[in-house]
Design an enzyme around this catalytic site. Structure first.
Site, PDB file in Angstrom:
ATOM      1  N   CYS A 109       0.833  -1.195   0.000  1.00 37.48           N
ATOM      2  CA  CYS A 109       0.000   0.000   0.000  1.00 37.48           C
ATOM      3  C   CYS A 109       0.870   1.249   0.000  1.00 37.48           C
ATOM      4  O   CYS A 109       2.096   1.183   0.004  1.00 37.48           O
ATOM      5  CB  CYS A 109      -0.933  -0.012   1.207  1.00 37.48           C
ATOM      6  SG  CYS A 109      -0.060   0.067   2.791  1.00 37.48           S
ATOM      7  N   CYS A 130      10.034   4.452   6.647  1.00 37.18           N
ATOM      8  CA  CYS A 130      11.427   4.762   6.319  1.00 37.18           C
ATOM      9  C   CYS A 130      12.349   3.771   7.015  1.00 37.18           C
ATOM     10  O   CYS A 130      12.205   3.501   8.213  1.00 37.18           O
ATOM     11  CB  CYS A 130      11.765   6.191   6.740  1.00 37.18           C
ATOM     12  SG  CYS A 130      13.505   6.633   6.479  1.00 37.18           S
TER      13      CYS A 130
END
Length: 348
Positions: free
Chosen positions: A291, A296
């Site tokens: 998605c 990060c």
């Protein structure tokens, strides 16, 4: 007629009509009187021993200056003074302000002889010097290559501006010399003469030995060090260079540094094309699947792949379920599901 001329010159002891024997007027008169008396005694025969020992000077022209070179210079100076006197007494039209003024209020360029009033040239010179264009003090006439002399500039501008003009003119002249480099120390910046075939420069003021290529401390035969910011410029310069310049760059920086610059540039281009930077720490992130809620790998911050906005750590999916959000119902936007690209449904 030619033999009569030659015999006359030989009789008068004149080798060339342009060569005058050095002597004073009184000495010439004394010699001529002595020669006349001896001639009367000898009834036109040979002259006396004194005349044989001394050379008779042409009585029509006597040079009483020190040397011919000084005489020529005096003639040139007199001619120039007369030209200036004649110029100052005439009226000239200035092609800048279109006013007629006396020559004493004007100035002309030595090469092209174009005349302008001193007031206009003064403003023109001051603007160019303040802008640092000391090499552009040309004649205002279009396409005229004449340049004002330093003496003309000094006559019109103030002492402070002329000092700036003189300094910039010297610096621009030194910049054109291939064997002159500047000391890289900010507190010095003096010109340094470089030995032919050497890359080492030694400042005579601060005694700093530096490499004339990279402007760092002299490193001998070791290749120049390259900063990370300069790798991109080095790569572009290497790719655009010919074979001779490529060999020079390889000798200057080393083949390993050149290869590293090429690889770094290729990696950067690939990252710019296939990844996005984290909005929090800037780490490049590549999205392979899943998605649009991304995490990060550097700082573990959640962010949206579509708008690149940071997401809440407590409820990161609220960004996609809130009707006020620009990414509402776009959690799986542009996601490959079973070979098909999932797009938002367009409501009629």
């Amino acid at each position: 007629m030619q033999f009569l001329k030659e015999e006359t010159l030989a009789y008068l002891n004149i080798v060339s009509p342009f060569e005058l024997t050095m002597g004073s007027q009184k000495k010439v008169q004394r010699r001529m009187a002595q020669a006349s008396s001896n001639t009367e005694l000898d009834f036109g025969g040979a002259t006396g021993s004194d005349i044989d020992q001394e050379e008779v000077v042409d009585e029509r022209a006597v040079q009483d200056v020190e040397s011919l070179s000084s005489l020529i210079q005096e003639i040139l100076d007199f001619d120039q003074a007369q030209q200036i006197k004649c110029f100052n007494s005439k009226l000239f039209l200035c092609n800048i302000c279109f006013c007629e003024k006396l020559g004493s209020e004007c100035m002309y360029f030595l090469e092209c002889r174009h005349v302008y009033c001193k007031a206009c040239l003064k403003d023109y010179f001051e603007i160019q010097i303040r802008d640092g264009q000391v090499q552009c003090l040309n004649c205002p006439e279009p396409k005229c290559p004449s340049v004002a002399t330093p003496g003309q500039v000094k006559e019109l501008v103030e002492a402070e501006l002329f000092a700036r003009y003189d300094r910039l003119l010297l610096q621009s002249t030194l910049d054109l010399m291939a064997d002159v480099v500047y000391c890289p120390r900010p507190s010095c910046q003096l010109p340094v003469m470089q030995e032919p075939g050497s890359t080492m420069g030694i400042c005579s003021s601060c005694n700093f030995a530096f490499c004339s290529l990279c402007r760092l401390t002299y490193h001998g035969v070791s290749p120049c060090k390259v900063t990370a910011e300069k790798l991109i410029d080095l790569r572009n310069e290497y790719l655009q260079a010919d074979e001779a310049n490529k060999r020079f760059l390889e000798q200057r920086y080393g083949k390993r540094v050149i290869q590293k610059a090429l690889e770094e540039m290729e990696s950067k281009e690939w990252l710019e094309k296939n990844s996005k930077s984290c909005p929090c720490c800037g780490t490049p992130i590549e999205k392979l699947d899943g998605c649009n809620k991304m995490t990060c790998t550097g700082c573990m911050q959640y962010f949206c792949w579509i708008c690149m906005g940071s997401l809440s750590r407590a409820n990161p999916y609220k960004h996609f379920t809130d009707p006020a959000s620009p990414c509402f119902n776009r959690l799986f936007h542009a996601v490959d599901v079973n070979g098909d690209i999932w797009e938002d449904e367009i409501e009629d």
